[in-house]
Structures are given as C-alpha cells and as structure tokens.
Write a protein that holds these residues in place. Structure first.
Motif, PDB file in Angstrom:
ATOM      1  N   GLU A   1       0.824  -1.206   0.000  1.00 61.90           N
ATOM      2  CA  GLU A   1       0.000   0.000   0.000  1.00 61.90           C
ATOM      3  C   GLU A   1       0.860   1.259   0.000  1.00 61.90           C
ATOM      4  O   GLU A   1       2.024   1.241   0.401  1.00 61.90           O
ATOM      5  CB  GLU A   1      -0.930   0.015   1.215  1.00 61.90           C
ATOM      6  CG  GLU A   1      -0.209   0.038   2.544  1.00 61.90           C
ATOM      7  CD  GLU A   1      -1.175   0.070   3.720  1.00 61.90           C
ATOM      8  OE1 GLU A   1      -2.233   0.708   3.587  1.00 61.90           O
ATOM      9  OE2 GLU A   1      -0.883  -0.541   4.760  1.00 61.90           O
ATOM     10  N   LEU A   2       0.259   2.338  -0.475  1.00 58.49           N
ATOM     11  CA  LEU A   2       0.917   3.635  -0.445  1.00 58.49           C
ATOM     12  C   LEU A   2       0.812   4.177   0.971  1.00 58.49           C
ATOM     13  O   LEU A   2      -0.291   4.438   1.470  1.00 58.49           O
ATOM     14  CB  LEU A   2       0.234   4.571  -1.445  1.00 58.49           C
ATOM     15  CG  LEU A   2       1.004   5.823  -1.861  1.00 58.49           C
ATOM     16  CD1 LEU A   2       2.255   5.444  -2.649  1.00 58.49           C
ATOM     17  CD2 LEU A   2       0.113   6.738  -2.697  1.00 58.49           C
ATOM     18  N   VAL A   3       1.934   4.317   1.653  1.00 56.48           N
ATOM     19  CA  VAL A   3       1.927   4.701   3.066  1.00 56.48           C
ATOM     20  C   VAL A   3       2.323   6.161   3.283  1.00 56.48           C
ATOM     21  O   VAL A   3       2.174   6.681   4.394  1.00 56.48           O
ATOM     22  CB  VAL A   3       2.859   3.783   3.891  1.00 56.48           C
ATOM     23  CG1 VAL A   3       2.314   2.357   3.913  1.00 56.48           C
ATOM     24  CG2 VAL A   3       4.290   3.798   3.345  1.00 56.48           C
ATOM     25  N   LEU A   4       2.840   6.813   2.242  1.00 59.90           N
ATOM     26  CA  LEU A   4       3.199   8.229   2.354  1.00 59.90           C
ATOM     27  C   LEU A   4       3.047   8.891   0.995  1.00 59.90           C
ATOM     28  O   LEU A   4       3.507   8.351  -0.017  1.00 59.90           O
ATOM     29  CB  LEU A   4       4.646   8.387   2.845  1.00 59.90           C
ATOM     30  CG  LEU A   4       5.124   9.846   2.997  1.00 59.90           C
ATOM     31  CD1 LEU A   4       4.452  10.516   4.193  1.00 59.90           C
ATOM     32  CD2 LEU A   4       6.642   9.916   3.135  1.00 59.90           C
ATOM     33  N   SER A   5       2.419  10.052   0.959  1.00 56.93           N
ATOM     34  CA  SER A   5       2.322  10.848  -0.267  1.00 56.93           C
ATOM     35  C   SER A   5       2.283  12.312   0.132  1.00 56.93           C
ATOM     36  O   SER A   5       1.285  12.792   0.672  1.00 56.93           O
ATOM     37  CB  SER A   5       1.075  10.471  -1.074  1.00 56.93           C
ATOM     38  OG  SER A   5       0.980  11.249  -2.262  1.00 56.93           O
ATOM     39  N   LEU A   6       3.404  13.010  -0.094  1.00 61.22           N
ATOM     40  CA  LEU A   6       3.515  14.427   0.233  1.00 61.22           C
ATOM     41  C   LEU A   6       3.579  15.244  -1.056  1.00 61.22           C
ATOM     42  O   LEU A   6       4.265  14.862  -1.997  1.00 61.22           O
ATOM     43  CB  LEU A   6       4.775  14.697   1.058  1.00 61.22           C
ATOM     44  CG  LEU A   6       4.934  13.924   2.371  1.00 61.22           C
ATOM     45  CD1 LEU A   6       6.261  14.285   3.025  1.00 61.22           C
ATOM     46  CD2 LEU A   6       3.773  14.207   3.308  1.00 61.22           C
ATOM     47  N   ALA A   7       2.863  16.351  -1.087  1.00 58.47           N
ATOM     48  CA  ALA A   7       2.845  17.223  -2.265  1.00 58.47           C
ATOM     49  C   ALA A   7       2.697  18.663  -1.799  1.00 58.47           C
ATOM     50  O   ALA A   7       1.803  18.969  -0.996  1.00 58.47           O
ATOM     51  CB  ALA A   7       1.713  16.837  -3.204  1.00 58.47           C
ATOM     52  N   GLU A   8       3.559  19.538  -2.309  1.00 50.62           N
ATOM     53  CA  GLU A   8       3.559  20.920  -1.827  1.00 50.62           C
ATOM     54  C   GLU A   8       4.223  21.809  -2.865  1.00 50.62           C
ATOM     55  O   GLU A   8       5.025  21.348  -3.677  1.00 50.62           O
ATOM     56  CB  GLU A   8       4.326  20.997  -0.501  1.00 50.62           C
ATOM     57  CG  GLU A   8       4.255  22.338   0.205  1.00 50.62           C
ATOM     58  CD  GLU A   8       4.973  22.322   1.552  1.00 50.62           C
ATOM     59  OE1 GLU A   8       5.625  23.325   1.882  1.00 50.62           O
ATOM     60  OE2 GLU A   8       4.870  21.295   2.261  1.00 50.62           O
ATOM     61  N   GLY A   9       3.902  23.106  -2.808  1.00 51.66           N
ATOM     62  CA  GLY A   9       4.588  24.078  -3.645  1.00 51.66           C
ATOM     63  C   GLY A   9       3.761  24.561  -4.820  1.00 51.66           C
ATOM     64  O   GLY A   9       2.529  24.599  -4.759  1.00 51.66           O
ATOM     65  N   TRP A  10       4.479  24.914  -5.900  1.00 50.00           N
ATOM     66  CA  TRP A  10       3.861  25.567  -7.047  1.00 50.00           C
ATOM     67  C   TRP A  10       4.244  24.884  -8.349  1.00 50.00           C
ATOM     68  O   TRP A  10       5.350  24.375  -8.496  1.00 50.00           O
ATOM     69  CB  TRP A  10       4.278  27.030  -7.095  1.00 50.00           C
ATOM     70  CG  TRP A  10       3.907  27.784  -5.861  1.00 50.00           C
ATOM     71  CD1 TRP A  10       4.687  28.037  -4.774  1.00 50.00           C
ATOM     72  CD2 TRP A  10       2.624  28.357  -5.581  1.00 50.00           C
ATOM     73  NE1 TRP A  10       3.996  28.736  -3.826  1.00 50.00           N
ATOM     74  CE2 TRP A  10       2.721  28.956  -4.294  1.00 50.00           C
ATOM     75  CE3 TRP A  10       1.423  28.442  -6.284  1.00 50.00           C
ATOM     76  CZ2 TRP A  10       1.643  29.624  -3.717  1.00 50.00           C
ATOM     77  CZ3 TRP A  10       0.351  29.112  -5.702  1.00 50.00           C
ATOM     78  CH2 TRP A  10       0.467  29.693  -4.428  1.00 50.00           C
ATOM     79  N   MET A  11       3.318  24.909  -9.290  1.00 50.33           N
ATOM     80  CA  MET A  11       3.564  24.289 -10.596  1.00 50.33           C
ATOM     81  C   MET A  11       4.460  25.132 -11.482  1.00 50.33           C
ATOM     82  O   MET A  11       5.017  24.640 -12.468  1.00 50.33           O
ATOM     83  CB  MET A  11       2.237  23.995 -11.296  1.00 50.33           C
ATOM     84  CG  MET A  11       1.449  22.873 -10.630  1.00 50.33           C
ATOM     85  SD  MET A  11      -0.153  22.576 -11.403  1.00 50.33           S
ATOM     86  CE  MET A  11       0.348  22.001 -13.048  1.00 50.33           C
ATOM     87  N   SER A  12       4.599  26.430 -11.167  1.00 52.35           N
ATOM     88  CA  SER A  12       5.509  27.306 -11.912  1.00 52.35           C
ATOM     89  C   SER A  12       5.953  28.441 -11.008  1.00 52.35           C
ATOM     90  O   SER A  12       5.377  28.659  -9.927  1.00 52.35           O
ATOM     91  CB  SER A  12       4.834  27.870 -13.166  1.00 52.35           C
ATOM     92  OG  SER A  12       3.939  28.919 -12.821  1.00 52.35           O
ATOM     93  N   ARG A  13       6.944  29.181 -11.451  1.00 55.02           N
ATOM     94  CA  ARG A  13       7.443  30.314 -10.669  1.00 55.02           C
ATOM     95  C   ARG A  13       6.429  31.448 -10.586  1.00 55.02           C
ATOM     96  O   ARG A  13       6.555  32.340  -9.724  1.00 55.02           O
ATOM     97  CB  ARG A  13       8.755  30.813 -11.268  1.00 55.02           C
ATOM     98  CG  ARG A  13       9.928  29.875 -11.015  1.00 55.02           C
ATOM     99  CD  ARG A  13      11.192  30.366 -11.678  1.00 55.02           C
ATOM    100  NE  ARG A  13      12.316  29.464 -11.421  1.00 55.02           N
ATOM    101  CZ  ARG A  13      13.456  29.490 -12.088  1.00 55.02           C
ATOM    102  NH1 ARG A  13      13.639  30.390 -13.062  1.00 55.02           N
ATOM    103  NH2 ARG A  13      14.419  28.642 -11.800  1.00 55.02           N
ATOM    104  N   LYS A  14       5.440  31.449 -11.437  1.00 52.09           N
ATOM    105  CA  LYS A  14       4.387  32.466 -11.367  1.00 52.09           C
ATOM    106  C   LYS A  14       3.531  32.286 -10.117  1.00 52.09           C
ATOM    107  O   LYS A  14       2.813  33.204  -9.710  1.00 52.09           O
ATOM    108  CB  LYS A  14       3.509  32.388 -12.612  1.00 52.09           C
ATOM    109  CG  LYS A  14       4.246  32.734 -13.900  1.00 52.09           C
ATOM    110  CD  LYS A  14       3.327  32.577 -15.109  1.00 52.09           C
ATOM    111  CE  LYS A  14       4.064  32.875 -16.394  1.00 52.09           C
ATOM    112  NZ  LYS A  14       3.191  32.688 -17.597  1.00 52.09           N
ATOM    113  N   LYS A  15       3.564  31.097  -9.536  1.00 50.11           N
ATOM    114  CA  LYS A  15       2.845  30.774  -8.301  1.00 50.11           C
ATOM    115  C   LYS A  15       1.347  31.060  -8.412  1.00 50.11           C
ATOM    116  O   LYS A  15       0.727  31.641  -7.510  1.00 50.11           O
ATOM    117  CB  LYS A  15       3.460  31.518  -7.105  1.00 50.11           C
ATOM    118  CG  LYS A  15       4.896  31.101  -6.822  1.00 50.11           C
ATOM    119  CD  LYS A  15       5.445  31.715  -5.542  1.00 50.11           C
ATOM    120  CE  LYS A  15       6.852  31.178  -5.257  1.00 50.11           C
ATOM    121  NZ  LYS A  15       7.427  31.746  -4.022  1.00 50.11           N
ATOM    122  N   VAL A  16       0.796  30.630  -9.537  1.00 47.90           N
ATOM    123  CA  VAL A  16      -0.638  30.762  -9.774  1.00 47.90           C
ATOM    124  C   VAL A  16      -1.356  29.461  -9.431  1.00 47.90           C
ATOM    125  O   VAL A  16      -2.374  29.466  -8.742  1.00 47.90           O
ATOM    126  CB  VAL A  16      -0.923  31.166 -11.237  1.00 47.90           C
ATOM    127  CG1 VAL A  16      -2.421  31.148 -11.528  1.00 47.90           C
ATOM    128  CG2 VAL A  16      -0.324  32.533 -11.547  1.00 47.90           C
TER     129      VAL A  16
END
Length: 374
Positions: free
Chosen positions: A32-47
């Motif tokens: 099983e998937l026991v950890l999934s972290l996701a954070e930040g921005w898809m581009s430097r424009k931070k939209v």
C-alpha cells in the motif's frame, strides 16, 4: 505505522533551504501507499498550486518504465535475456549482442556519427543500424538518448505494437491504474508542471563527468547530443515534447504512481518472478565509458555500484543491494526494494545539475529508511 518523521523533515528542508519550488515524494510499503507528500507551485508564477496529481516530466526515470516493457514482452513469449538482437531486428549493427547486454548498456551505441533529429524515429533507427559500436561487452557505458530508440524498436518487433509508449499504457500502466505516461494525451496537459534548469556550482561531485560533457569531441558529449534536439529544459515544457513518447527521457507522471509501480514490482504484484529477477540481478558493475564514474546496471535498471567486497559505493537506492530503479536528470528519482518491500518516487520542477540523485533526493531516501528500519 510510522509517521515518517525523518522523511517529512527532509522534505521540509528541501523547501526551506534547497530552493525547492514544487515537489512530491511518495512511499509504497508492503502492498500500500503509506506516504504521499505534495507541496509548492507548478511554476514560478505561483498561480497554480502543486498537488499529488501534478504531472512532472522526469527525464531518465522513464528508462525504468521503458525497460520493463522489453522484459514484459520477452517474458510473454517465453524468451530470455540471451536472445541475440539480430534475430529480432535483422538490421541491428552488432550480430551477437544480446537483449540483456543491450539493456545493461553494453551495446556501444551511445553516440551516433550521423547528425539526426530526436523527432525523426525512422531516421534515428537508420543511423543506429549504420553505427559502428564504440566498445564491446563486457565494457559498458550509459546510453542517455539512443537507449530509448533501441528499446522502442525491440518492443515493436517483439510485439507488433505501434510504439513502446502504446505498449506501456495498454499492457502495464492502464491495467494497474498507474498515472505514468510515455506519450501524454492532450486531456492531461493542464496537470503538467513547468520545469526549471539547475545552475552549475563548484560543489558538484560529478566534476570529471561535466568536464567531458563540455568537451568537444568527447564520447560523453556526443552521447548526450545523439540524436540532436531537446537539449534545453525549456524545450521540455511544450506539448510536442510531452506527446513525443521518447522512452529514454520523455516520461511524465506523479511521485505516487512511481512509488506504486516500483512497490508493486518489489512485492511481486506486477511482473513475474523471472522479470523481477532480471531487474534485480546486476549484469555490469564498474567504470562507465560515458558517465566516467562507477555504475551498475541490471537488465534495464540502474543499481548502486559495489566494491570488490560487495559493499555499496553509493546508497542512492537505499541500503539493500537488491534494490533497483532509475534516476532522472535534475534530481527526479524512483526505485524498488524487494528486500524491504519498498517503492519510492520523488519528482520536482526545480532541477539541479546532475545525472545522479542530488541531496534533495538522497536525504529523502535516507529519511525513508530511518523511518522504516530505525
């Protein structure tokens, strides 16, 4: 169940002090998937914020997916790694090279004498058929770009598939719900993050490699520019590159999907035991003719090289000598560890210079094993 304190701390450090922009890390353990972290921005424009569903181009991480297509196809027709390529591909330039030798970078076809375009599949295959090999087995050297065309042609001839990317989706990704692509459909374009290149620093551990990489006429420079095109990171940020389905460098996906893919392999839930053995068993170990450092490869997967006593020279794939996977230029990284039942995936959009995992990735790997093994 562990709370992954060390992994979370390493992940936070990447944003606090290592210039991380957007990134995901995921861990699969024992089914099983026991950890999934996701954070930040898809581009430097931070939209647009980064999420676990953000897709990221991950360069040579793709090789770990592409090679599994060859192995899966071989296994399906009950053939082995000792199959000589000319029996599948009559125009292949080296009459006695085997599929196993090709997959472990022993083929000597890393660089092309002809200037051909990465966009012209037939032209590249013609050039490969005319190319004199730069070395013979058991010497080995990383094939950064030609590898994808070599594997693509083998899959087409083994299976009749139109492309390796098509085979990947139909036979492996879709049946297992893997959000991993070698040739991205237009419907997924909005999920793709923008990549940004890394900058050269004086602290790089790959100085010898970069000296050769920047030297005209060197095998290393020729290998990384054969075939020509897609030399800059900016060129990877356009739909044409996402759709091209280049099996050496054109994959796109999520960290969770990469961790799941390798975790399923590690736990014996994706391929046959024979295929996993092929992935796990080193075929070469030692000086790399292209990367100019010790490397080790199984049939299609990179492994940590070992010394004469069998001790690891690096631990990019964790502590187990059974682990295998593949990193990508700039820092993306994924692997499976059958000994500990682990799958790992890390993707980001702020790249760093390097062909091997950098500290952002290796700190995460160290954190995972500190959390899991103590």
């Amino acid at each position: 169940m562990t709370e992954f304190v060390s992994t979370r701390a390493a992940y936070a450090r990447n944003f606090e002090s290592r210039n991380e922009l957007g990134a995901s890390v995921a861990v699969w353990k024992d089914g099983e998937l026991v950890l999934s972290l996701a954070e930040g921005w898809m581009s430097r424009k931070k939209v647009k914020g980064w999420s676990a569903e953000t897709l990221v181009p991950f360069y040579s991480v793709t090789k770990g997916l592409a090679s599994s297509c060859v192995l899966h196809a071989l296994d399906a027709v009950d053939r082995g790694l000792d199959v000589e390529l000319h029996t599948l591909w009559p125009g292949f330039p080296e009459p006695h090279l085997t599929v196993g030798e090709l997959l472990s970078h022993q083929g000597g076809l890393a660089a092309l004498d002809r200037r051909v375009s990465v966009w012209d599949y037939d032209e590249v295959v013609d050039a490969l058929e005319e190319q004199l090999t730069a070395w013979d087995p058991p010497q080995h050297g990383y094939h950064p770009r030609t590898y994808g065309f070599l594997l693509d042609e083998v899959v087409r001839r083994l299976t009749g598939a139109k492309t390796l990317g098509e085979y990947w989706r139909k036979e492996i990704a879709e049946p297992n719900g893997l959000d991993l692509w070698i040739g991205l459909p237009e419907s997924e374009f909005d999920r793709v993050a923008t990549l940004y290149p890394g900058k050269m620093t004086t602290s790089t551990s790959e100085t010898v490699f970069y000296e050769a990489f920047n030297k005209d006429g060197s095998l290393t420079k020729s290998a990384f520019s054969s075939p020509r095109g897609l030399q800059s990171v900016a060129e990877m940020n356009v739909p044409m590159a996402w759709q091209a389905g280049l099996p050496a460098m054109g994959g796109i996906g999520t960290a969770a999907a990469l961790a799941t893919y390798y975790g399923m392999i590690a736990c014996g839930a994706l391929f046959s035991q024979r295929v996993r053995d092929w992935m796990e068993t080193p075929l070469v170990n030692g000086d790399d003719q292209v990367l100019l450092m010790p490397t080790s490869f199984s049939a299609g997967m990179m492994k940590d090289p070992v010394d004469a006593a069998g001790h690891k020279l690096r631990t990019n794939f964790g502590p187990s000598t059974r682990a295998f996977g593949h990193p990508g230029a700039g820092g993306s990284h994924a692997f499976g560890d059958p000994e500990n039942g682990v799958g790992f995936g890390y993707v980001m959009n702020q790249m760093e210079l390097g062909v091997l995992p950098n500290v952002k990735a290796t700190d995460l790997v160290s954190g995972v094993y500190a959390d899991l093994l103590g």
